[in-house]
Design a protein around this motif. Sequence first.
Motif, PDB file in Angstrom:
ATOM      1  N   GLU A  50       0.837  -1.205   0.000  1.00  9.87           N
ATOM      2  CA  GLU A  50       0.000   0.000   0.000  1.00  9.87           C
ATOM      3  C   GLU A  50       0.872   1.255   0.000  1.00  9.87           C
ATOM      4  O   GLU A  50       0.588   2.202  -0.729  1.00  9.87           O
ATOM      5  CB  GLU A  50      -0.945   0.003   1.200  1.00  9.87           C
ATOM      6  CG  GLU A  50      -1.882   1.182   1.234  1.00  9.87           C
ATOM      7  CD  GLU A  50      -2.831   1.250   0.045  1.00  9.87           C
ATOM      8  OE1 GLU A  50      -3.191   2.376  -0.357  1.00  9.87           O
ATOM      9  OE2 GLU A  50      -3.210   0.202  -0.493  1.00  9.87           O
ATOM     10  N   SER A  51       1.948   1.250   0.779  1.00 11.67           N
ATOM     11  CA  SER A  51       2.871   2.392   0.794  1.00 11.67           C
ATOM     12  C   SER A  51       3.514   2.587  -0.573  1.00 11.67           C
ATOM     13  O   SER A  51       3.671   3.712  -1.044  1.00 11.67           O
ATOM     14  CB  SER A  51       3.963   2.178   1.840  1.00 11.67           C
ATOM     15  OG  SER A  51       3.406   2.180   3.128  1.00 11.67           O
ATOM     16  N   PHE A  52       3.883   1.494  -1.211  1.00 10.95           N
ATOM     17  CA  PHE A  52       4.448   1.559  -2.562  1.00 10.95           C
ATOM     18  C   PHE A  52       3.457   2.187  -3.538  1.00 10.95           C
ATOM     19  O   PHE A  52       3.814   3.068  -4.316  1.00 10.95           O
ATOM     20  CB  PHE A  52       4.848   0.150  -3.017  1.00 10.95           C
ATOM     21  CG  PHE A  52       5.207   0.064  -4.472  1.00 10.95           C
ATOM     22  CD1 PHE A  52       6.420   0.558  -4.929  1.00 10.95           C
ATOM     23  CD2 PHE A  52       4.336  -0.503  -5.378  1.00 10.95           C
ATOM     24  CE1 PHE A  52       6.754   0.489  -6.273  1.00 10.95           C
ATOM     25  CE2 PHE A  52       4.659  -0.587  -6.721  1.00 10.95           C
ATOM     26  CZ  PHE A  52       5.873  -0.092  -7.174  1.00 10.95           C
ATOM     27  N   LEU A  53       2.202   1.738  -3.493  1.00  7.01           N
ATOM     28  CA  LEU A  53       1.189   2.278  -4.404  1.00  7.01           C
ATOM     29  C   LEU A  53       0.967   3.769  -4.184  1.00  7.01           C
ATOM     30  O   LEU A  53       0.825   4.524  -5.142  1.00  7.01           O
ATOM     31  CB  LEU A  53      -0.129   1.522  -4.244  1.00  7.01           C
ATOM     32  CG  LEU A  53      -0.132   0.070  -4.706  1.00  7.01           C
ATOM     33  CD1 LEU A  53      -1.511  -0.543  -4.473  1.00  7.01           C
ATOM     34  CD2 LEU A  53       0.274  -0.052  -6.154  1.00  7.01           C
ATOM     35  N   VAL A  54       0.943   4.192  -2.939  1.00  6.28           N
ATOM     36  CA  VAL A  54       0.772   5.614  -2.632  1.00  6.28           C
ATOM     37  C   VAL A  54       1.931   6.403  -3.241  1.00  6.28           C
ATOM     38  O   VAL A  54       1.726   7.448  -3.866  1.00  6.28           O
ATOM     39  CB  VAL A  54       0.676   5.851  -1.110  1.00  6.28           C
ATOM     40  CG1 VAL A  54       0.821   7.326  -0.764  1.00  6.28           C
ATOM     41  CG2 VAL A  54      -0.629   5.300  -0.570  1.00  6.28           C
ATOM     42  N   GLY A  55       3.146   5.876  -3.112  1.00  6.51           N
ATOM     43  CA  GLY A  55       4.314   6.544  -3.683  1.00  6.51           C
ATOM     44  C   GLY A  55       4.251   6.630  -5.194  1.00  6.51           C
ATOM     45  O   GLY A  55       4.576   7.663  -5.788  1.00  6.51           O
ATOM     46  N   VAL A  56       3.825   5.552  -5.831  1.00  2.00           N
ATOM     47  CA  VAL A  56       3.708   5.552  -7.296  1.00  2.00           C
ATOM     48  C   VAL A  56       2.666   6.563  -7.734  1.00  2.00           C
ATOM     49  O   VAL A  56       2.904   7.351  -8.655  1.00  2.00           O
ATOM     50  CB  VAL A  56       3.342   4.140  -7.811  1.00  2.00           C
ATOM     51  CG1 VAL A  56       2.938   4.181  -9.277  1.00  2.00           C
ATOM     52  CG2 VAL A  56       4.503   3.184  -7.606  1.00  2.00           C
ATOM     53  N   LYS A  57       1.533   6.575  -7.071  1.00  2.00           N
ATOM     54  CA  LYS A  57       0.467   7.512  -7.448  1.00  2.00           C
ATOM     55  C   LYS A  57       0.886   8.950  -7.206  1.00  2.00           C
ATOM     56  O   LYS A  57       0.624   9.829  -8.023  1.00  2.00           O
ATOM     57  CB  LYS A  57      -0.814   7.182  -6.682  1.00  2.00           C
ATOM     58  CG  LYS A  57      -1.438   5.882  -7.140  1.00  2.00           C
ATOM     59  CD  LYS A  57      -2.614   5.488  -6.302  1.00  2.00           C
ATOM     60  CE  LYS A  57      -3.158   4.128  -6.727  1.00  2.00           C
ATOM     61  NZ  LYS A  57      -4.244   3.674  -5.871  1.00  2.00           N
ATOM     62  N   ASP A  58       1.570   9.220  -6.081  1.00  2.00           N
ATOM     63  CA  ASP A  58       2.036  10.571  -5.798  1.00  2.00           C
ATOM     64  C   ASP A  58       3.067  11.018  -6.824  1.00  2.00           C
ATOM     65  O   ASP A  58       3.042  12.152  -7.289  1.00  2.00           O
ATOM     66  CB  ASP A  58       2.657  10.653  -4.396  1.00  2.00           C
ATOM     67  CG  ASP A  58       1.630  10.626  -3.289  1.00  2.00           C
ATOM     68  OD1 ASP A  58       0.416  10.757  -3.588  1.00  2.00           O
ATOM     69  OD2 ASP A  58       2.024  10.453  -2.120  1.00  2.00           O
ATOM     70  N   ASP A  59       3.972  10.125  -7.208  1.00  2.00           N
ATOM     71  CA  ASP A  59       4.993  10.449  -8.192  1.00  2.00           C
ATOM     72  C   ASP A  59       4.371  10.758  -9.542  1.00  2.00           C
ATOM     73  O   ASP A  59       4.739  11.712 -10.206  1.00  2.00           O
ATOM     74  CB  ASP A  59       6.006   9.300  -8.324  1.00  2.00           C
ATOM     75  CG  ASP A  59       7.186   9.686  -9.191  1.00  2.00           C
ATOM     76  OD1 ASP A  59       7.800  10.732  -8.939  1.00  2.00           O
ATOM     77  OD2 ASP A  59       7.489   8.926 -10.127  1.00  2.00           O
TER      78      ASP A  59
END
Length: 66
Positions: A50-59
């Motif tokens: 979930e943290s990875f997905l948040v980072g990808v979406k924010d990027d």
Amino acid sequence: MKPTWRKSSYSDGGGTNCLEVADNCLGAVPVRDSKLPHSPILVFGATCWESFLVGVKDDNSAHISG
């Protein structure tokens, strides 16, 4: 339970960057290369994924709005 695989919406569809994830594994997220479905599977904890997905979406949002 056997994983139910789906292709990531971030895969480019051109046959080069194809990632599949399985959503039906409680507390874990298996990930594999869709071009090599019998290759080893990486398994991430659900919280880490979930943290990875948040980072990808924010990027991606930063690149789109910038």
